[in-house]
Design a protein around this motif. Sequence first.
Motif, PDB file in Angstrom:
ATOM      1  N   VAL A   1     -22.211   9.302  11.429  1.00 23.93           N
ATOM      2  CA  VAL A   1     -22.517   9.356  10.213  1.00 23.93           C
ATOM      3  C   VAL A   1     -21.259   9.620   9.096  1.00 23.93           C
ATOM      4  CG1 VAL A   1     -23.957  10.123   8.197  1.00 23.93           C
ATOM      5  CG2 VAL A   1     -24.936   9.307  10.360  1.00 23.93           C
ATOM      6  N   PHE A   2     -20.852  10.823   9.244  1.00 19.57           N
ATOM      7  CA  PHE A   2     -19.590  11.033   8.511  1.00 19.57           C
ATOM      8  C   PHE A   2     -18.425  10.257   8.729  1.00 19.57           C
ATOM      9  CE2 PHE A   2     -16.077  13.729   7.806  1.00 19.57           C
ATOM     10  CZ  PHE A   2     -15.973  14.027   6.520  1.00 19.57           C
ATOM     11  N   THR A   3     -17.909   9.866   9.796  1.00 17.24           N
ATOM     12  CA  THR A   3     -17.036   8.771  10.033  1.00 17.24           C
ATOM     13  C   THR A   3     -17.316   7.639   9.453  1.00 17.24           C
ATOM     14  OG1 THR A   3     -16.458  10.124  11.970  1.00 17.24           O
ATOM     15  CG2 THR A   3     -15.737   7.732  11.821  1.00 17.24           C
ATOM     16  N   THR A   4     -18.564   6.975   9.612  1.00 18.08           N
ATOM     17  CA  THR A   4     -18.825   5.783   8.803  1.00 18.08           C
ATOM     18  C   THR A   4     -18.635   5.896   7.239  1.00 18.08           C
ATOM     19  OG1 THR A   4     -20.460   5.381  10.662  1.00 18.08           O
ATOM     20  CG2 THR A   4     -20.881   4.192   8.477  1.00 18.08           C
ATOM     21  N   VAL A   5     -19.117   7.161   6.768  1.00 18.50           N
ATOM     22  CA  VAL A   5     -18.797   7.339   5.352  1.00 18.50           C
ATOM     23  C   VAL A   5     -17.287   7.112   4.824  1.00 18.50           C
ATOM     24  CG1 VAL A   5     -19.129   9.010   3.393  1.00 18.50           C
ATOM     25  CG2 VAL A   5     -21.045   8.727   4.952  1.00 18.50           C
ATOM     26  N   VAL A   6     -16.539   7.831   5.588  1.00 16.70           N
ATOM     27  CA  VAL A   6     -15.066   7.647   5.515  1.00 16.70           C
ATOM     28  C   VAL A   6     -14.694   6.327   5.331  1.00 16.70           C
ATOM     29  CG1 VAL A   6     -12.676   8.586   6.278  1.00 16.70           C
ATOM     30  CG2 VAL A   6     -14.547  10.141   6.273  1.00 16.70           C
ATOM     31  N   ASP A   7     -15.008   5.583   6.717  1.00 17.76           N
ATOM     32  CA  ASP A   7     -14.872   4.271   6.919  1.00 17.76           C
ATOM     33  C   ASP A   7     -15.013   3.102   5.787  1.00 17.76           C
ATOM     34  OD1 ASP A   7     -14.632   1.618   8.168  1.00 17.76           O
ATOM     35  OD2 ASP A   7     -15.205   2.257  10.118  1.00 17.76           O
ATOM     36  N   PHE A   8     -16.296   3.281   5.491  1.00 19.89           N
ATOM     37  CA  PHE A   8     -16.949   2.244   4.458  1.00 19.89           C
ATOM     38  C   PHE A   8     -16.401   2.829   3.054  1.00 19.89           C
ATOM     39  CE2 PHE A   8     -19.301   0.934   7.980  1.00 19.89           C
ATOM     40  CZ  PHE A   8     -20.274  -0.164   7.517  1.00 19.89           C
ATOM     41  N   SER A   9     -16.110   4.012   2.861  1.00 29.31           N
ATOM     42  CA  SER A   9     -15.830   4.275   1.400  1.00 29.31           C
ATOM     43  C   SER A   9     -14.442   3.957   1.249  1.00 29.31           C
ATOM     44  CB  SER A   9     -15.687   5.864   1.189  1.00 29.31           C
ATOM     45  OG  SER A   9     -17.068   6.472   1.326  1.00 29.31           O
ATOM     46  N   THR A  10     -13.666   3.875   2.183  1.00 26.52           N
ATOM     47  CA  THR A  10     -12.280   3.375   2.170  1.00 26.52           C
ATOM     48  C   THR A  10     -12.206   1.980   2.169  1.00 26.52           C
ATOM     49  OG1 THR A  10     -11.521   5.252   3.541  1.00 26.52           O
ATOM     50  CG2 THR A  10      -9.906   3.398   3.346  1.00 26.52           C
ATOM     51  N   MET A  11     -12.931   1.295   2.853  1.00 23.95           N
ATOM     52  CA  MET A  11     -13.233  -0.220   2.951  1.00 23.95           C
ATOM     53  C   MET A  11     -13.559  -0.320   1.350  1.00 23.95           C
ATOM     54  SD  MET A  11     -15.562  -2.747   4.645  1.00 23.95           S
ATOM     55  CE  MET A  11     -17.053  -2.125   3.632  1.00 23.95           C
ATOM     56  N   ILE A  12     -14.650  -0.043   0.820  1.00 25.44           N
ATOM     57  CA  ILE A  12     -15.348  -0.661  -0.560  1.00 25.44           C
ATOM     58  C   ILE A  12     -14.120  -0.172  -1.557  1.00 25.44           C
ATOM     59  CG2 ILE A  12     -16.884  -0.125  -2.093  1.00 25.44           C
ATOM     60  CD1 ILE A  12     -18.828   0.232   0.278  1.00 25.44           C
ATOM     61  N   LEU A  13     -13.405   0.708  -1.464  1.00 25.77           N
ATOM     62  CA  LEU A  13     -12.509   1.355  -2.523  1.00 25.77           C
ATOM     63  C   LEU A  13     -11.081   0.222  -2.451  1.00 25.77           C
ATOM     64  CD1 LEU A  13     -10.943   4.280  -3.878  1.00 25.77           C
ATOM     65  CD2 LEU A  13      -9.647   3.408  -2.086  1.00 25.77           C
ATOM     66  N   PHE A  14     -10.672  -0.328  -1.205  1.00 27.19           N
ATOM     67  CA  PHE A  14      -9.812  -1.245  -1.148  1.00 27.19           C
ATOM     68  C   PHE A  14     -10.151  -2.574  -1.562  1.00 27.19           C
ATOM     69  CE2 PHE A  14      -7.453   1.848   1.299  1.00 27.19           C
ATOM     70  CZ  PHE A  14      -6.060   1.608   0.957  1.00 27.19           C
ATOM     71  N   VAL A  15     -11.694  -3.055  -1.376  1.00 26.70           N
ATOM     72  CA  VAL A  15     -12.229  -4.207  -1.774  1.00 26.70           C
ATOM     73  C   VAL A  15     -12.132  -4.062  -3.444  1.00 26.70           C
ATOM     74  CG1 VAL A  15     -14.021  -5.823  -1.600  1.00 26.70           C
ATOM     75  CG2 VAL A  15     -13.033  -4.639   0.487  1.00 26.70           C
TER      76      VAL A  15
ATOM     77  N   LEU B   1     -11.375  -2.008  -5.933  1.00 25.08           N
ATOM     78  CA  LEU B   1     -10.357  -1.452  -6.863  1.00 25.08           C
ATOM     79  C   LEU B   1      -8.965  -2.155  -6.512  1.00 25.08           C
ATOM     80  CD1 LEU B   1     -11.042   2.460  -6.909  1.00 25.08           C
ATOM     81  CD2 LEU B   1     -11.989   0.704  -8.602  1.00 25.08           C
ATOM     82  N   LEU B   2      -8.730  -2.221  -5.426  1.00 27.47           N
ATOM     83  CA  LEU B   2      -7.308  -2.907  -5.158  1.00 27.47           C
ATOM     84  C   LEU B   2      -7.276  -4.314  -4.819  1.00 27.47           C
ATOM     85  CD1 LEU B   2      -6.080   0.091  -3.147  1.00 27.47           C
ATOM     86  CD2 LEU B   2      -5.535  -0.456  -5.429  1.00 27.47           C
TER      87      LEU B   2
ATOM     88  N   VAL C   1     -11.712  -8.285   5.173  1.00 23.31           N
ATOM     89  CA  VAL C   1     -11.126  -8.231   6.625  1.00 23.31           C
ATOM     90  C   VAL C   1     -10.044  -7.081   6.582  1.00 23.31           C
ATOM     91  CG1 VAL C   1     -10.041  -9.579   8.516  1.00 23.31           C
ATOM     92  CG2 VAL C   1     -11.905 -10.679   7.412  1.00 23.31           C
ATOM     93  N   TRP C   2      -9.107  -7.086   5.778  1.00 22.04           N
ATOM     94  CA  TRP C   2      -7.747  -6.364   6.031  1.00 22.04           C
ATOM     95  C   TRP C   2      -8.648  -4.774   5.508  1.00 22.04           C
ATOM     96  CZ3 TRP C   2      -4.087  -6.856   8.811  1.00 22.04           C
ATOM     97  CH2 TRP C   2      -3.593  -8.332   8.934  1.00 22.04           C
ATOM     98  N   ALA C   3      -9.401  -4.689   4.504  1.00 23.71           N
ATOM     99  CA  ALA C   3      -9.857  -3.588   4.135  1.00 23.71           C
ATOM    100  C   ALA C   3     -10.883  -2.883   5.419  1.00 23.71           C
ATOM    101  CB  ALA C   3     -10.747  -3.873   2.693  1.00 23.71           C
ATOM    102  N   THR C   4     -11.379  -3.734   6.116  1.00 28.73           N
ATOM    103  CA  THR C   4     -11.956  -3.371   7.186  1.00 28.73           C
ATOM    104  C   THR C   4     -10.880  -2.587   8.404  1.00 28.73           C
ATOM    105  OG1 THR C   4     -13.706  -4.913   7.192  1.00 28.73           O
ATOM    106  CG2 THR C   4     -13.208  -3.985   9.283  1.00 28.73           C
TER     107      THR C   4
END
Length: 122
Positions: free
Chosen positions: A7-21, A23-24, A29-32
């Motif tokens: 769960v914790f790792t998924t929060v890090v993973d998805f938060s990073t992906m969503i941030l890249f999609v 905001l940037l 696919v690349w944000a994944t």
Amino acid sequence: KHQAGAVFTTVVDFSTMILFVQLLRVSPVWATGLGATAGAVTNFTLGRLWIFDARENRASGQAVRYALVSFASLLLNMGGEWLVHDVAHLEYVIARAIVALCVSVGWNYPMHKNFVFGKKAS
């Protein structure tokens, strides 16, 4: 422990992906791939120190095995995101959740338990 770490790792993973999609404007696919990388670093640390308590095994051997498993996982996640989001046209976060669950259960957990952090892997 594995589920809490996931769960914790998924929060890090998805938060990073969503941030890249969002905001940037990076493609989902690349944000994944970027999110999966951030999650992998977090998950290795949790797996070694807490989930599998594998500190008695050499960190370098675990890190190499983990990198191999994580690279395959990254490719599976990116390929799945492409297939479910780009080809099947599901919303990117929903696509990522479906793919992540399949990869986690079908690849990551068994490989981490038996190959990366297993007692015989040292």
